[in-house]
Design a protein around this motif. Structure first.
Motif, PDB file in Angstrom:
ATOM      1  N   UNK A 116      -6.991  -8.080  -7.186  1.00  0.00           N
ATOM      2  CA  UNK A 116      -7.001  -6.461  -6.838  1.00  0.00           C
ATOM      3  C   UNK A 116      -5.994  -6.025  -7.926  1.00  0.00           C
ATOM      4  N   UNK A 117      -4.875  -6.519  -8.341  1.00  0.00           N
ATOM      5  CA  UNK A 117      -3.965  -5.738  -9.151  1.00  0.00           C
ATOM      6  C   UNK A 117      -4.549  -5.755 -10.224  1.00  0.00           C
ATOM      7  N   UNK A 118      -5.397  -6.724 -10.663  1.00  0.00           N
ATOM      8  CA  UNK A 118      -5.948  -6.566 -12.102  1.00  0.00           C
ATOM      9  C   UNK A 118      -7.076  -5.429 -12.357  1.00  0.00           C
ATOM     10  N   UNK A 119      -7.493  -5.081 -11.090  1.00  0.00           N
ATOM     11  CA  UNK A 119      -8.493  -4.011 -11.029  1.00  0.00           C
ATOM     12  C   UNK A 119      -7.843  -2.544 -11.061  1.00  0.00           C
ATOM     13  N   UNK A 120      -6.696  -2.558 -10.178  1.00  0.00           N
ATOM     14  CA  UNK A 120      -6.055  -1.317 -10.234  1.00  0.00           C
ATOM     15  C   UNK A 120      -5.031  -1.017 -11.375  1.00  0.00           C
ATOM     16  N   UNK A 121      -4.507  -1.899 -11.871  1.00  0.00           N
ATOM     17  CA  UNK A 121      -3.355  -1.590 -12.931  1.00  0.00           C
ATOM     18  C   UNK A 121      -4.053  -0.768 -14.259  1.00  0.00           C
ATOM     19  N   UNK A 122      -5.232  -1.064 -14.466  1.00  0.00           N
ATOM     20  CA  UNK A 122      -5.654  -0.061 -15.640  1.00  0.00           C
ATOM     21  C   UNK A 122      -5.689   1.291 -15.391  1.00  0.00           C
ATOM     22  N   UNK A 123      -6.104   1.530 -13.997  1.00  0.00           N
ATOM     23  CA  UNK A 123      -6.359   2.976 -13.572  1.00  0.00           C
ATOM     24  C   UNK A 123      -5.022   3.744 -13.105  1.00  0.00           C
ATOM     25  N   UNK A 124      -3.924   2.958 -13.015  1.00  0.00           N
ATOM     26  CA  UNK A 124      -2.577   3.568 -12.932  1.00  0.00           C
ATOM     27  C   UNK A 124      -1.996   3.850 -14.328  1.00  0.00           C
ATOM     28  N   UNK A 153      15.057  -0.415   5.820  1.00  0.00           N
ATOM     29  CA  UNK A 153      16.612  -0.822   5.694  1.00  0.00           C
ATOM     30  C   UNK A 153      17.134  -0.200   4.714  1.00  0.00           C
ATOM     31  N   UNK A 154      16.387   0.423   3.533  1.00  0.00           N
ATOM     32  CA  UNK A 154      17.015   1.123   2.509  1.00  0.00           C
ATOM     33  C   UNK A 154      17.608   2.357   2.918  1.00  0.00           C
ATOM     34  N   UNK A 155      17.241   3.034   4.548  1.00  0.00           N
ATOM     35  CA  UNK A 155      17.560   4.152   5.023  1.00  0.00           C
ATOM     36  C   UNK A 155      17.490   5.414   4.189  1.00  0.00           C
ATOM     37  N   UNK A 156      16.346   5.220   3.284  1.00  0.00           N
ATOM     38  CA  UNK A 156      15.987   6.497   2.619  1.00  0.00           C
ATOM     39  C   UNK A 156      14.460   6.671   2.775  1.00  0.00           C
ATOM     40  N   UNK A 157      14.298   7.931   2.329  1.00  0.00           N
ATOM     41  CA  UNK A 157      12.735   8.382   2.751  1.00  0.00           C
ATOM     42  C   UNK A 157      11.943   8.149   1.441  1.00  0.00           C
ATOM     43  N   UNK A 158      11.114   7.301   1.853  1.00  0.00           N
ATOM     44  CA  UNK A 158      10.130   6.515   0.874  1.00  0.00           C
ATOM     45  C   UNK A 158       8.743   6.393   1.395  1.00  0.00           C
ATOM     46  N   UNK A 159       7.676   7.069   0.813  1.00  0.00           N
ATOM     47  CA  UNK A 159       6.398   7.013   1.175  1.00  0.00           C
ATOM     48  C   UNK A 159       5.708   5.746   0.886  1.00  0.00           C
ATOM     49  N   UNK A 160       4.458   5.252   1.756  1.00  0.00           N
ATOM     50  CA  UNK A 160       3.846   4.245   1.596  1.00  0.00           C
ATOM     51  C   UNK A 160       2.472   4.223   1.522  1.00  0.00           C
ATOM     52  N   UNK A 161       1.816   3.513   0.618  1.00  0.00           N
ATOM     53  CA  UNK A 161       0.483   3.154   0.710  1.00  0.00           C
ATOM     54  C   UNK A 161      -0.069   1.915   0.484  1.00  0.00           C
ATOM     55  N   UNK A 162      -0.993   1.444   0.873  1.00  0.00           N
ATOM     56  CA  UNK A 162      -1.652   0.111   0.735  1.00  0.00           C
ATOM     57  C   UNK A 162      -2.892   0.113   0.202  1.00  0.00           C
ATOM     58  N   UNK A 163      -3.038  -0.896  -0.792  1.00  0.00           N
ATOM     59  CA  UNK A 163      -4.232  -1.407  -1.316  1.00  0.00           C
ATOM     60  C   UNK A 163      -4.612  -2.749  -0.668  1.00  0.00           C
ATOM     61  N   UNK A 164      -5.599  -2.684   0.351  1.00  0.00           N
ATOM     62  CA  UNK A 164      -5.547  -4.143   0.972  1.00  0.00           C
ATOM     63  C   UNK A 164      -6.040  -5.219   0.136  1.00  0.00           C
ATOM     64  N   UNK A 165      -5.458  -6.358   0.290  1.00  0.00           N
ATOM     65  CA  UNK A 165      -5.945  -7.594  -0.443  1.00  0.00           C
ATOM     66  C   UNK A 165      -5.524  -8.828   0.490  1.00  0.00           C
ATOM     67  N   UNK A 166      -5.575  -8.630   1.876  1.00  0.00           N
ATOM     68  CA  UNK A 166      -5.121  -9.951   2.506  1.00  0.00           C
ATOM     69  C   UNK A 166      -6.386 -10.541   3.093  1.00  0.00           C
ATOM     70  N   UNK A 167      -6.216 -11.531   4.272  1.00  0.00           N
ATOM     71  CA  UNK A 167      -7.218 -11.948   5.104  1.00  0.00           C
ATOM     72  C   UNK A 167      -7.608 -11.264   6.238  1.00  0.00           C
ATOM     73  N   UNK A 168      -6.458 -10.885   6.762  1.00  0.00           N
ATOM     74  CA  UNK A 168      -7.148  -9.982   8.104  1.00  0.00           C
ATOM     75  C   UNK A 168      -6.979  -8.456   7.846  1.00  0.00           C
ATOM     76  N   UNK A 169      -6.116  -7.893   7.073  1.00  0.00           N
ATOM     77  CA  UNK A 169      -6.049  -6.404   6.878  1.00  0.00           C
ATOM     78  C   UNK A 169      -6.177  -5.814   8.268  1.00  0.00           C
ATOM     79  N   UNK A 170      -5.398  -5.859   9.206  1.00  0.00           N
ATOM     80  CA  UNK A 170      -5.203  -5.086  10.440  1.00  0.00           C
ATOM     81  C   UNK A 170      -4.899  -3.704  10.084  1.00  0.00           C
ATOM     82  N   UNK A 171      -3.593  -3.709   9.281  1.00  0.00           N
ATOM     83  CA  UNK A 171      -3.166  -2.409   9.210  1.00  0.00           C
ATOM     84  C   UNK A 171      -4.135  -1.417   8.511  1.00  0.00           C
ATOM     85  N   UNK A 172      -4.729  -1.863   7.702  1.00  0.00           N
ATOM     86  CA  UNK A 172      -5.778  -1.033   6.902  1.00  0.00           C
ATOM     87  C   UNK A 172      -6.723  -0.608   7.810  1.00  0.00           C
ATOM     88  N   UNK A 173      -7.594  -1.577   8.542  1.00  0.00           N
ATOM     89  CA  UNK A 173      -8.280  -1.258   9.485  1.00  0.00           C
ATOM     90  C   UNK A 173      -7.923  -0.247  10.604  1.00  0.00           C
TER      91      UNK A 173
END
Length: 299
Positions: A18-26, A78-98
């Motif tokens: 998946x990383x090899x797919x999205x790296x060129x786009x980035x 744990x960083x205690x700083x404001x940081x946004x999060x995004x996911x490109x799913x690449x697991x077996x279950x992917x419950x968070x994505x679902x």
């Protein structure tokens, strides 16, 4: 500044593909980013925290499954700083994505993140100083999660995109030997004593175990956890009812109870195994609480 955490072995090697797919786009976008590849347990948490604190990253994209999600989000917490999060799913279950409606196709997921059109704040569940993103559970399901994680068949099934079957096989293995326990559960100060309990799950999203709907009404930004308790059921009865969990129809079973609350504590006659997002943690007694809308994600 953008950070990317890639788990190359998630989904039996899907993460690297998946990383090899999205790296060129980035790279075509020309926006600066830092990428880190995990190589062992705890790396996702450590690397995400370092990206935030040392590189000034304000948004992190995880490329991996639910374990990678858990690690990265704990690093952000744990960083205690404001940081946004995004996911490109690449697991077996992917419950968070679902559970959040994130596209399973890598380039579509990346586009959603970079467009920032689907931004929302979600809750997390604090347990033992760490945060759970999807759910925590005590009892039968925690033992199943442990057995599944150790099983040789998990990697084999992942290779054929059948990762969810690993959980089902483990359920059949564990149900033959697991002994239900009497417990005391406390939800927002209300104490309930229950006998012959198989499992207790406190969930932030409905999805669980790679496609099951353990708490069908769970909402990730309502400030409360949905709690499912299964008790007073025979081994055969549990197996017979098990398929219903894939549609949420188990909610009508007489051995299933639901509660809602911001805080939940569990004590048992003897220690129960416990998991957080499918990862084994310290056994009961436990006390967990919902942290309201503390993380920004893109869906």
């Amino acid at each position: 500044m953008l950070g990317v955490i890639v788990n190359p072995v998630s989904g039996n090697g899907t993460g690297l593909k998946v990383w090899r797919q999205i790296e060129p786009a980035l790279r075509r976008l020309g926006a600066p980013f830092h990428v880190r590849l995990t190589s062992g347990e705890g790396d996702a948490e450590k690397l995400s925290k370092e990206l935030i604190q040392k590189e000034g990253v304000k948004k992190i994209i995880a490329v991996g499954g639910d374990g990678t999600v858990r690690g990265v989000i704990n690093g952000i917490y744990e960083s205690k700083q404001d940081c946004q999060f995004g996911l490109v799913p690449a697991g077996s279950g992917n419950d968070f994505a679902r559970g959040h409606g994130i596209p399973m196709k890598p380039l579509q997921a990346l586009e959603r993140i970079l467009s920032e059109k689907g931004e929302k704040r979600i809750d997390l569940i604090l347990l033992n100083g760490k945060v759970a993103v999807n759910s925590i559970g005590a009892g039968f399901d925690a033992q199943v999660a442990k057995i599944t994680d150790q099983a040789v068949y998990k990697a084999w099934l992942n290779r054929y995109k059948l990762g969810a079957l690993a959980y089902i096989i483990s359920v059949i293995r564990v149900v033959c030997t697991y002994q239900p326990r009497d417990i005391v559960i406390n939800v927002d100060g209300r104490e309930v004593r229950l006998e012959a309990v198989w499992l207790v799950v406190a969930a932030n999203i409905p999805n669980y175990g790679g496609g099951m709907l353990i708490c069908p009404d769970a909402i990730p930004d309502d400030g409360i956890a949905d709690i499912c308790v299964v008790s007073g059921v025979s081994r055969f009865g549990l197996l017979a009812a098990f398929p219903k969990i894939f549609t949420g129809a188990h909610r009508h079973h007489p051995g299933v109870r639901f509660y809602k609350g911001k805080q939940v504590a569990i004590q048992a006659a003897g220690q129960l195994p416990v998991h957080a997002d499918g990862e084994s943690v310290a056994p009961t007694p436990i006390s967990a609480q919902v942290i309201e809308k503390c993380l920004t994600i893109f869906v």
